[in-house]
Design an enzyme around this catalytic site. Structure first.
Site, PDB file in Angstrom:
ATOM      1  N   CYS A   2       0.848  -1.181   0.000  1.00 46.53           N
ATOM      2  CA  CYS A   2       0.000   0.000   0.000  1.00 46.53           C
ATOM      3  C   CYS A   2       0.891   1.241   0.000  1.00 46.53           C
ATOM      4  O   CYS A   2       1.854   1.340   0.739  1.00 46.53           O
ATOM      5  CB  CYS A   2      -0.940   0.100   1.193  1.00 46.53           C
ATOM      6  SG  CYS A   2      -2.172  -1.191   1.258  1.00 46.53           S
ATOM      7  N   ARG A  27       4.015  -0.701  -4.652  1.00 47.21           N
ATOM      8  CA  ARG A  27       3.636  -1.091  -3.285  1.00 47.21           C
ATOM      9  C   ARG A  27       2.279  -1.811  -3.249  1.00 47.21           C
ATOM     10  O   ARG A  27       1.847  -2.277  -2.204  1.00 47.21           O
ATOM     11  CB  ARG A  27       3.577   0.150  -2.390  1.00 47.21           C
ATOM     12  CG  ARG A  27       4.905   0.873  -2.281  1.00 47.21           C
ATOM     13  CD  ARG A  27       4.798   2.037  -1.335  1.00 47.21           C
ATOM     14  NE  ARG A  27       4.690   1.594   0.027  1.00 47.21           N
ATOM     15  CZ  ARG A  27       5.709   1.431   0.858  1.00 47.21           C
ATOM     16  NH1 ARG A  27       6.925   1.713   0.463  1.00 47.21           N
ATOM     17  NH2 ARG A  27       5.522   1.008   2.079  1.00 47.21           N
ATOM     18  N   TRP A  72      -2.652  -2.777  -1.674  1.00 47.05           N
ATOM     19  CA  TRP A  72      -2.367  -4.201  -1.747  1.00 47.05           C
ATOM     20  C   TRP A  72      -3.268  -4.829  -0.696  1.00 47.05           C
ATOM     21  O   TRP A  72      -3.100  -4.609   0.506  1.00 47.05           O
ATOM     22  CB  TRP A  72      -0.905  -4.492  -1.442  1.00 47.05           C
ATOM     23  CG  TRP A  72      -0.554  -5.943  -1.572  1.00 47.05           C
ATOM     24  CD1 TRP A  72      -0.327  -6.628  -2.725  1.00 47.05           C
ATOM     25  CD2 TRP A  72      -0.384  -6.890  -0.505  1.00 47.05           C
ATOM     26  NE1 TRP A  72      -0.032  -7.949  -2.450  1.00 47.05           N
ATOM     27  CE2 TRP A  72      -0.058  -8.140  -1.095  1.00 47.05           C
ATOM     28  CE3 TRP A  72      -0.476  -6.821   0.871  1.00 47.05           C
ATOM     29  CZ2 TRP A  72       0.170  -9.286  -0.348  1.00 47.05           C
ATOM     30  CZ3 TRP A  72      -0.249  -7.964   1.620  1.00 47.05           C
ATOM     31  CH2 TRP A  72       0.075  -9.181   1.003  1.00 47.05           C
ATOM     32  N   ASN A  96      -1.729   2.377   5.412  1.00 50.15           N
ATOM     33  CA  ASN A  96      -0.840   1.282   5.038  1.00 50.15           C
ATOM     34  C   ASN A  96      -0.513   0.513   6.309  1.00 50.15           C
ATOM     35  O   ASN A  96      -0.015   1.106   7.265  1.00 50.15           O
ATOM     36  CB  ASN A  96       0.448   1.821   4.409  1.00 50.15           C
ATOM     37  CG  ASN A  96       1.498   0.734   4.228  1.00 50.15           C
ATOM     38  OD1 ASN A  96       1.159  -0.439   4.051  1.00 50.15           O
ATOM     39  ND2 ASN A  96       2.761   1.118   4.281  1.00 50.15           N
ATOM     40  N   GLY A  97      -0.794  -0.781   6.309  1.00 54.18           N
ATOM     41  CA  GLY A  97      -0.489  -1.591   7.494  1.00 54.18           C
ATOM     42  C   GLY A  97      -1.637  -2.531   7.795  1.00 54.18           C
ATOM     43  O   GLY A  97      -2.486  -2.784   6.940  1.00 54.18           O
ATOM     44  N   GLU A 456      16.681 -18.932  -6.463  1.00 52.63           N
ATOM     45  CA  GLU A 456      16.300 -17.586  -6.913  1.00 52.63           C
ATOM     46  C   GLU A 456      15.707 -17.640  -8.327  1.00 52.63           C
ATOM     47  O   GLU A 456      14.729 -16.947  -8.628  1.00 52.63           O
ATOM     48  CB  GLU A 456      17.519 -16.647  -6.855  1.00 52.63           C
ATOM     49  CG  GLU A 456      17.295 -15.238  -7.386  1.00 52.63           C
ATOM     50  CD  GLU A 456      16.194 -14.467  -6.671  1.00 52.63           C
ATOM     51  OE1 GLU A 456      15.685 -14.930  -5.639  1.00 52.63           O
ATOM     52  OE2 GLU A 456      15.818 -13.395  -7.177  1.00 52.63           O
ATOM     53  N   LYS A 460      11.993 -16.318  -9.230  1.00 53.60           N
ATOM     54  CA  LYS A 460      11.774 -15.274 -10.238  1.00 53.60           C
ATOM     55  C   LYS A 460      10.774 -15.756 -11.284  1.00 53.60           C
ATOM     56  O   LYS A 460       9.873 -15.028 -11.685  1.00 53.60           O
ATOM     57  CB  LYS A 460      13.124 -14.953 -10.883  1.00 53.60           C
ATOM     58  CG  LYS A 460      13.326 -13.554 -11.294  1.00 53.60           C
ATOM     59  CD  LYS A 460      13.941 -12.665 -10.245  1.00 53.60           C
ATOM     60  CE  LYS A 460      13.120 -12.575  -9.002  1.00 53.60           C
ATOM     61  NZ  LYS A 460      13.736 -11.824  -7.932  1.00 53.60           N
ATOM     62  N   GLU A 463       7.225 -16.053  -9.854  1.00 47.91           N
ATOM     63  CA  GLU A 463       6.732 -14.737  -9.450  1.00 47.91           C
ATOM     64  C   GLU A 463       6.176 -13.928 -10.620  1.00 47.91           C
ATOM     65  O   GLU A 463       5.141 -13.282 -10.494  1.00 47.91           O
ATOM     66  CB  GLU A 463       7.892 -13.982  -8.786  1.00 47.91           C
ATOM     67  CG  GLU A 463       7.577 -12.592  -8.292  1.00 47.91           C
ATOM     68  CD  GLU A 463       8.776 -11.938  -7.614  1.00 47.91           C
ATOM     69  OE1 GLU A 463       9.920 -12.384  -7.838  1.00 47.91           O
ATOM     70  OE2 GLU A 463       8.572 -10.976  -6.873  1.00 47.91           O
ATOM     71  N   HIS A 479      15.524 -38.421  -5.079  1.00 48.86           N
ATOM     72  CA  HIS A 479      14.919 -38.865  -3.820  1.00 48.86           C
ATOM     73  C   HIS A 479      13.428 -38.549  -3.764  1.00 48.86           C
ATOM     74  O   HIS A 479      12.885 -38.366  -2.674  1.00 48.86           O
ATOM     75  CB  HIS A 479      15.670 -38.247  -2.637  1.00 48.86           C
ATOM     76  CG  HIS A 479      17.101 -38.691  -2.563  1.00 48.86           C
ATOM     77  ND1 HIS A 479      17.453 -39.992  -2.270  1.00 48.86           N
ATOM     78  CD2 HIS A 479      18.263 -38.037  -2.818  1.00 48.86           C
ATOM     79  CE1 HIS A 479      18.777 -40.111  -2.314  1.00 48.86           C
ATOM     80  NE2 HIS A 479      19.286 -38.934  -2.655  1.00 48.86           N
ATOM     81  N   LYS A 579       5.845  -4.861  -3.773  1.00 47.37           N
ATOM     82  CA  LYS A 579       7.300  -4.880  -3.603  1.00 47.37           C
ATOM     83  C   LYS A 579       7.744  -4.807  -2.153  1.00 47.37           C
ATOM     84  O   LYS A 579       8.673  -5.490  -1.743  1.00 47.37           O
ATOM     85  CB  LYS A 579       7.925  -3.735  -4.393  1.00 47.37           C
ATOM     86  CG  LYS A 579       9.438  -3.880  -4.432  1.00 47.37           C
ATOM     87  CD  LYS A 579      10.047  -3.146  -5.571  1.00 47.37           C
ATOM     88  CE  LYS A 579      11.534  -3.397  -5.671  1.00 47.37           C
ATOM     89  NZ  LYS A 579      11.866  -4.744  -6.138  1.00 47.37           N
TER      90      LYS A 579
HETATM   91  C1  AGP Z   1      11.646 -10.705  -5.071  1.00 43.53           C
HETATM   92  O1  AGP Z   1      11.566 -10.790  -6.436  1.00 43.53           O
HETATM   93  C2  AGP Z   1      10.415 -10.546  -4.359  1.00 43.53           C
HETATM   94  N1  AGP Z   1       9.605  -9.517  -4.844  1.00 43.53           N
HETATM   95  C3  AGP Z   1      10.442 -10.717  -2.850  1.00 43.53           C
HETATM   96  O2  AGP Z   1      10.783 -12.038  -2.603  1.00 43.53           O
HETATM   97  C4  AGP Z   1      11.359  -9.795  -2.026  1.00 43.53           C
HETATM   98  O3  AGP Z   1      12.686 -10.103  -2.252  1.00 43.53           O
HETATM   99  C5  AGP Z   1      11.006  -9.955  -0.540  1.00 43.53           C
HETATM  100  O4  AGP Z   1       9.679  -9.555  -0.340  1.00 43.53           O
HETATM  101  C6  AGP Z   1      11.925  -9.200   0.384  1.00 43.53           C
HETATM  102  O5  AGP Z   1      11.883  -7.831   0.144  1.00 43.53           O
HETATM  103  P1  AGP Z   1      12.984  -6.878   0.743  1.00 43.53           P
HETATM  104  O6  AGP Z   1      14.274  -7.242   0.094  1.00 43.53           O
HETATM  105  O7  AGP Z   1      12.531  -5.503   0.428  1.00 43.53           O
HETATM  106  O8  AGP Z   1      13.043  -7.142   2.215  1.00 43.53           O
END
Ligand code: AGP
Length: 584
Positions: A2, A27, A72, A96-97, A456, A460, A463, A479, A579
């Protein structure tokens, strides 16, 4: 998570707020809304969807004072009703929160009254209306004493030509302009609008008018918060000729690594001082930041020969971990605002551990907690998926491990930006992206440091393309997971460690024998020949084995980007995500 924006000035508030919200969309983008104040009357506009849904109607909103929100969704589905601002009586609020005790408060103060939304946030405006007797600061203080959870709230009140802000556990900044002042969740909202900002502390209440800003602390004492340079500029938000921020940001990986290296020189001695005598390291973060921590574990154990563990911050903070004063906790966060990571760092401080923050956000909460801040020089990262910040984090962690071990890591890192550029120029990932887009699932495999990057790569891909994917240690496939391999699956095997290449190639053979498709991301000599006609081979430049994640990361990031495009996804704004995750 947010975004909020507030404006008090002489220009039309809705225009300024709309533009600010556009910059904060990373956000959250479930709904958007703006409320303005004109001649003591509040008007509001709110809609489900991205900020642009407001564009055709914002001119209906007159007034030179207002607040806005991009959401969000946490409590209540994305809808017009649940969109902010929430308006009631003389007030409009954006939040926001999460208000954790909203149901209890609703029951206690409003009994069976039906609210207009399903959100936790509406309780704030209802309580303000209930407690207000002409003293806005007093009413905000009263509600702050009963709200539990996290909040950055911006308020307009029909009786006050300005905005009020209340903050606890979620970020809120004030921006100082010329005859106009601002509030926002984050500096990019104010890029080009003001060159100075202040970060509010927990418990602060700010009253903002066009003529000035008054801040009251937890005890309602007037305070002045330090004025800082607003580092967000319109240039940092430019797409730089790329169709998406994600591509622009992947192309900035070389600069991110180099800037991180240079910035480290300014904090190296402090890092040395803070980490002197440390016998164990715990590395923590969430998502991509956690994944960069997995790479760091290898650095610390290999170079320094002391135990290092990587912990998911949201687990770490609740598992009653053993932390002694001889432990260093490295908290990694692009935004520096991720709730779990910030709380994990606070826990470490309370146990007497040394805390190192590795972050891209110089004024974030994490920087206020840590004993030393190691800057990631990624610059502003707008795409929800982390790319250049991941590689910047790895560079920073490599340098920290070098300091701990007394090795000149900076010298070794010097060559990497050039190799990153070479990777970007020569890599051809299109065939593999096509394989992934058509697949029923993608497995990213690797051993040791390559396994860390495999995780990672998988994060990615899922996501931003929504293709089901998992990351596995290459040796673990047999396994159980091998049962899932069939003609529709793709295995992406990362092989950059010469020592383990033969072992990882076993996994390639195992997948091929079960008719799975295979691609290899590798810098190992002779691998194309061995796999000719059987697997897609993506070559990356040869480099120091510990620094190969900085090159293989580019490959998996571009793979995710291209796959997302083939599937017609928006790589910058993946569904359901935001984000900066400032709630639990
Ligand atoms: C990464 O592509 C993601 N959007 C997510 O995993 C992100 O890295 C995670 O939310 C942590 O965010 P930060 O690095 O701002 O703490």
């Amino acid at each position: 998570m947010c975004g909020i924006v507030g404006f008090a000035g002489a220009r039309r508030a809705s225009d300024i707020i709309y533009n600010g919200l556009k910059q904060l969309e990373y956000r959250g983008y479930d709904s958007a809304g703006i409320a303005t104040l004109s001649d003591g009357k509040i008007s509001a506009l709110k809609r489900r969807g991205r900020v642009s849904v407001l564009e055709s109607e914002i001119e209906k909103l007159g007034g030179v004072t207002g607040i806005g929100h991009t959401r969000w969704a946490t409590h209540g589905k994305p809808s017009d009703e649940n969109a902010h601002p929430h308006v009631f009586g003389k007030f409009a609020i954006v939040h926001n929160g999460i208000i954790e005790n909203y149901s209890d408060l609703k029951e206690k103060y409003f009994g069976g009254v039906k609210f207009n939304s399903d959100t936790d946030s509406e309780i704030i405006v209802r309580l303000l209306d209930k407690f207000y007797g002409g003293d806005l600061v007093g009413a905000l203080k009263k509600i702050s004493l009963i709200l539990k959870g996290s909040y950055a709230v911006a308020v307009i009140c029909a009786d006050f030509e300005g905005i009020a802000v209340l903050k606890r556990n979620n970020p809120a900044i004030i921006g100082y302009g010329d005859g106009e002042n601002f509030a926002a969740s984050d500096a990019p909202a104010l890029a080009g609008l003001c060159s100075e900002i202040s970060v509010l502390d927990d418990g602060d209440i700010a009253l903002i008018t066009k003529d000035g800003v008054n801040i009251f602390d937890e005890n309602l004492q007037g305070v002045v918060r330090e004025r800082l340079v607003n580092l967000a500029t319109p240039a940092s938000l430019d797409l730089g000729g790329c169709p998406h921020y994600m591509l622009k940001e992947i192309r900035e990986v070389p600069a991110s690594v180099e800037r991180t290296r240079l910035a480290y020189l300014t904090v190296e001695s402090k890092v040395k001082e803070v980490l002197r005598g440390v016998k164990r390291v715990i590395i923590t973060g969430c998502g991509t930041a956690y994944n960069s921590g997995l790479v760091a574990k290898r650095y610390i154990e290999s170079f320094v020969k002391i135990p290092a563990e990587t912990e998911i911050a949201g687990e770490f903070r609740y598992k009653n971990p053993v932390i002694t004063p001889e432990t260093a906790v490295i908290a990694i966060s692009q935004s520096g605002e991720t709730a779990d990571t910030v709380e994990a760092a606070k826990l470490a401080v309370s146990c007497g551990a040394k805390v190192v923050a590795v972050t891209n956000a110089p004024y974030s909460q994490l920087t206020r907690i840590a004993d030393v801040v190691v800057p990631v020089g990624a610059g502003s990262e707008i795409c929800v998926a982390a790319t250049k910040s991941y590689t910047g984090q790895i560079a920073a962690l490599y340098l920290i491990a070098g300091t701990l071990a007394g090795i000149d890591a900076s010298e070794k890192l010097l060559k990497i930006p050039k190799l990153c550029k070479e990777t970007l120029e020569h890599i051809d990932i299109d065939t593999l992206a096509d394989m992934c887009a058509r697949s029923g699932g993608v497995y990213f495999l690797g051993r040791d440091i390559d396994y860390a990057v495999a995780l990672e790569g998988s994060l990615k891909l899922k996501e931003i393309s929504y293709v089901p994917s998992e990351g596995y240690p290459a040796g673990e496939l047999k396994h159980g997971t091998l049962a899932l391999i069939d003609i529709k699956t793709v295995a992406v095997v990362i092989i950059t460690d010469e020592r383990l290449a033969g072992k990882s190639e076993n996994a390639v053979e195992q997948v091929l024998s079960r008719k799975g498709k295979v691609a290899v991301i590798s810098n190992v000599a002779g691998i194309e020949k061995r796999l000719e006609g059987r697997a897609e081979v993506i070559k990356i430049p040869a480099c120091d084995e510990f620094l190969s994640p900085l090159l293989s990361a580019i490959a998996v990031q571009l793979l995710a980007y291209k796959t997302a495009l083939l599937l017609d996804r928006d790589p910058d704004k993946p569904r359901n995500l935001a984000k900066s995750v400032t709630v639990e």
